[in-house]
Design an enzyme around this catalytic site. Structure first.
Site, mmCIF file in Angstrom:
data_model
loop_
_atom_site.group_PDB
_atom_site.id
_atom_site.type_symbol
_atom_site.label_atom_id
_atom_site.label_comp_id
_atom_site.label_asym_id
_atom_site.label_seq_id
_atom_site.Cartn_x
_atom_site.Cartn_y
_atom_site.Cartn_z
ATOM 1 N N ASP A 1 0.845 -1.197 0.000
ATOM 2 C CA ASP A 1 0.000 0.000 0.000
ATOM 3 C C ASP A 1 0.880 1.247 0.000
ATOM 4 O OD1 ASP A 1 -3.217 0.549 0.923
ATOM 5 O OD2 ASP A 1 -1.814 2.228 1.071
ATOM 6 N N VAL B 1 -11.080 3.152 -3.597
ATOM 7 C CA VAL B 1 -10.751 2.661 -4.939
ATOM 8 C C VAL B 1 -11.769 1.571 -5.302
ATOM 9 C CG1 VAL B 1 -9.025 1.546 -6.397
ATOM 10 C CG2 VAL B 1 -8.304 3.182 -4.627
ATOM 11 N N HIS C 1 -10.529 -5.163 -3.687
ATOM 12 C CA HIS C 1 -9.207 -5.413 -3.112
ATOM 13 C C HIS C 1 -9.332 -5.808 -1.657
ATOM 14 C CE1 HIS C 1 -10.107 -1.122 -2.570
ATOM 15 N NE2 HIS C 1 -9.437 -1.198 -1.432
ATOM 16 N N HIS D 1 -7.165 -5.677 1.950
ATOM 17 C CA HIS D 1 -6.023 -5.171 2.694
ATOM 18 C C HIS D 1 -5.503 -6.292 3.584
ATOM 19 C CE1 HIS D 1 -7.006 -0.729 2.218
ATOM 20 N NE2 HIS D 1 -8.175 -1.264 1.911
HETATM 21 P P1 5GP Z 1 -9.871 1.458 0.144
HETATM 22 O O1 5GP Z 1 -10.120 2.619 1.088
HETATM 23 O O2 5GP Z 1 -10.478 1.705 -1.211
HETATM 24 O O3 5GP Z 1 -10.270 0.151 0.760
HETATM 25 O O4 5GP Z 1 -8.305 1.377 0.019
HETATM 26 C C1 5GP Z 1 -7.578 1.781 -1.085
HETATM 27 C C2 5GP Z 1 -6.111 1.660 -0.706
HETATM 28 O O5 5GP Z 1 -5.341 1.780 -1.873
HETATM 29 C C3 5GP Z 1 -5.638 2.753 0.274
HETATM 30 O O6 5GP Z 1 -5.081 2.144 1.422
HETATM 31 C C4 5GP Z 1 -4.600 3.522 -0.525
HETATM 32 O O7 5GP Z 1 -3.491 3.953 0.261
HETATM 33 C C5 5GP Z 1 -4.185 2.524 -1.587
HETATM 34 N N1 5GP Z 1 -3.787 3.144 -2.840
HETATM 35 C C6 5GP Z 1 -4.472 4.062 -3.540
HETATM 36 N N2 5GP Z 1 -3.821 4.396 -4.668
HETATM 37 C C7 5GP Z 1 -2.695 3.649 -4.684
HETATM 38 C C8 5GP Z 1 -1.603 3.546 -5.622
HETATM 39 O O8 5GP Z 1 -1.553 4.205 -6.664
HETATM 40 N N3 5GP Z 1 -0.626 2.664 -5.303
HETATM 41 C C9 5GP Z 1 -0.654 1.911 -4.175
HETATM 42 N N4 5GP Z 1 0.376 1.074 -3.961
HETATM 43 N N5 5GP Z 1 -1.667 1.975 -3.278
HETATM 44 C C10 5GP Z 1 -2.667 2.839 -3.528
#
Ligand code: 5GP
Ligand code: ZN
Length: 114
Positions: A30, A96, A100, A102
């Protein structure tokens, strides 16, 4: 999906620190880690949210869990423990919209989930 950040990572258009990859799943660190180990596991196929998973995704969802086990071993948190989280839609904190998981570990995580 042409404007999806995670699809762009799959295509190599955005760099990522890859942890594990097979033909169905990609795992990468992340960009804003919340723990010493914070890996994002995605399906290579664009699925927007957990609610968009259907019976055609049975195999890929099993592959996602198998990949999480491999990532836990690669990152050496399998024995000590870790947390696997899928945020879904707005109240779930999903930012996003490409499915996915985590995988968080490397320290004692808080008891509360949210
Ligand atoms: P969500 O809140 O959608 O469950 O988590 C999205 C995760 O994707 C966040 O923890 C954020 O830091 C990570 N993230 C967003 N954009 C990118 C990126 O371009 N590269 C990487 N490695 N992680 C990303
Ligand atoms: Zn996508």
């Amino acid at each position: 999906m042409t404007d999806c950040i995670f699809c762009k990572i799959v295509k190599g258009e955005i760099p990522a620190s890859k942890v594990y990859e097979d033909d169905a799943i990609l795992a990468f660190d992340d960009i804003h880690p919340m723990a010493p180990v914070h890996v994002i596991l995605i399906t290579k196929e664009h699925i927007a949210t957990l609610m968009d998973v259907d019976k055609n995704h049975t195999d890929v969802m099993g592959r996602l869990i198998a990949a999480a086990q491999k990532v836990a071993q690669i990152k050496k948190v399998a024995a000590g423990g870790f947390r696997a989280v899928v945020n879904c839609n707005s109240d779930g904190g999903q930012v996003v919209f490409h499915l996915h998981m985590h995988l968080l570990g490397g320290r004692k995580l808080e008891d509360q989930l949210g």
